[in-house]
Design a protein around this motif. Structure first.
Motif, short mmCIF file in Angstrom:
data_model
loop_
_atom_site.label_atom_id
_atom_site.label_comp_id
_atom_site.label_asym_id
_atom_site.label_seq_id
_atom_site.Cartn_x
_atom_site.Cartn_y
_atom_site.Cartn_z
N SER A 1 46.14 79.55 2.88
CA SER A 1 44.72 78.82 2.03
C SER A 1 43.28 79.75 1.78
N ILE A 2 42.64 80.06 3.57
CA ILE A 2 41.44 80.08 4.38
C ILE A 2 41.33 81.47 4.19
N LYS A 3 40.13 82.42 3.44
CA LYS A 3 39.84 83.22 3.68
C LYS A 3 38.12 83.88 3.38
N SER A 4 37.82 85.02 4.01
CA SER A 4 36.77 85.63 3.24
C SER A 4 36.45 86.71 3.26
N LEU A 5 35.18 86.36 2.00
CA LEU A 5 34.96 87.48 1.25
C LEU A 5 33.63 88.14 1.46
N ARG A 6 33.33 89.86 1.19
CA ARG A 6 31.74 89.90 1.09
C ARG A 6 31.60 89.95 0.21
N LEU A 7 30.54 89.21 -0.76
CA LEU A 7 30.47 89.49 -2.52
C LEU A 7 28.74 90.05 -2.71
N THR A 8 28.63 90.51 -4.03
CA THR A 8 26.76 91.05 -4.37
C THR A 8 26.61 90.56 -5.44
N LEU B 1 17.87 91.74 -5.93
CA LEU B 1 18.87 92.46 -6.49
C LEU B 1 18.87 94.07 -6.34
N THR B 2 16.77 93.78 -5.57
CA THR B 2 17.09 95.64 -4.84
C THR B 2 17.28 95.35 -2.85
N SER B 3 16.83 93.81 -2.32
CA SER B 3 17.15 94.14 -1.06
C SER B 3 17.93 94.65 -0.50
N GLN C 1 17.55 92.32 5.69
CA GLN C 1 16.13 91.56 4.57
C GLN C 1 15.52 90.52 4.55
N SER C 2 15.39 89.20 4.86
CA SER C 2 14.91 87.83 4.77
C SER C 2 15.64 87.71 2.95
N LEU C 3 15.88 88.49 2.61
CA LEU C 3 15.96 88.20 0.91
C LEU C 3 17.74 89.10 1.09
N SER C 4 18.64 89.24 0.33
CA SER C 4 19.52 89.54 0.78
C SER C 4 20.39 89.13 -0.43
N ASN C 5 21.39 90.34 -0.78
CA ASN C 5 22.22 90.07 -2.43
C ASN C 5 23.49 90.39 -2.21
N HIS D 1 23.36 79.81 -0.42
CA HIS D 1 22.56 78.32 0.03
C HIS D 1 21.30 79.21 -0.07
N LEU D 2 21.05 80.05 0.58
CA LEU D 2 19.72 80.10 1.03
C LEU D 2 19.05 81.02 -0.12
N ILE D 3 19.93 81.65 -1.28
CA ILE D 3 19.39 82.34 -2.43
C ILE D 3 19.03 81.03 -3.38
N ARG D 4 19.38 80.01 -3.56
CA ARG D 4 18.77 79.09 -3.84
C ARG D 4 17.80 77.96 -3.66
N GLN D 5 17.56 77.68 -2.60
CA GLN D 5 16.25 77.45 -1.35
C GLN D 5 15.23 78.04 -2.44
#
Length: 222
Positions: A53-60, A134-136, A140-144, A174-178
């Protein structure tokens, strides 16, 4: 007479030693067997959930829109990534699968996504931060770019409604929401529902249909 008594005592002592010897061996054998059972349980806990069941993804992260044109912040997920969970869902509800799926397809325009900010949250979000996000780029401190972990097929019910989804977790999301001063969210990827999707309820690992066993449970059921 004394010789006969000594012989009887010697025989009794010998039999007692034999009994002690075999009793110790039996206890030792049981300990070894229990230890083997523990080892098998530990191995299953380490391998079975990960492989099934468990898998890792890289999303944008990007701006998406629902079927009513309302914008929200999320990340698209390919059908290939959720196909194992769709297959499991079809086995779970074979007769109702197409009906449940059709409702999600109509709502999400044949796409799958992970919501980071809902349409209401996005409406009041600082668009300067959104543009920077969206342009990061990576590092960087903020990444998409989001690292996302999928844990398995989840389900919630309320009244006559049922929703199925993939339970997910992402520290990056979670960091984006913060950054927007928003509370924690149970990330998930909606797969199907009927007659409408269920919102504002827990969709964390406690809702998994097949929860991994704890170590004592795994030992018992082995």
């Amino acid at each position: 007479q004394h010789k006969k008594v000594r012989d009887n005592l010697s025989l009794l002592f010998f039999l007692l030693l034999v009994q002690i010897f075999f009793t110790k061996n039996a206890v030792y054998a049981n300990e070894i067997q229990f230890t083997d059972k523990q080892a098998r349980a530990l191995q299953s806990l380490n391998t079975e959930p990960q492989s099934e069941s468990i898998k890792s993804l890289r999303l944008t992260a990007t701006i998406l829109a629902d079927n009513q044109g309302q914008e929200y912040l999320g990340a698209l997920v390919s059908r290939a990534e959720v196909l194992p969970y769709l297959t499991k869902l079809k086995k779970l509800i074979p007769e109702d699968f197409n009906q449940y799926r059709a409702l999600q397809v109509a709502r999400d325009q044949q796409l799958f996504h992970l919501t980071i900010l809902t349409s209401k949250e996005y409406q009041f979000a600082d668009k300067t931060i959104v543009e920077k996000l969206l342009t990061s780029v990576v590092n960087q401190s903020l990444s998409n770019q989001l690292n996302v972990t999928l844990f398995g097929l989840g389900k919630v019910e309320r009244d006559d409604r049922v929703s199925f989804f993939v339970v997910a977790q992402s520290t990056d999301a979670h960091l984006i929401r913060q950054r927007f001063l928003l509370p924690a969210k149970d990330f998930h990827i909606t797969l199907a529902f009927n007659p409408s999707n269920i919102e504002n309820v827990k969709k964390d690992r406690s809702t998994l249909i097949n929860k991994p066993l704890s170590l004592p449970e795994a030992i018992y059921f082995k």
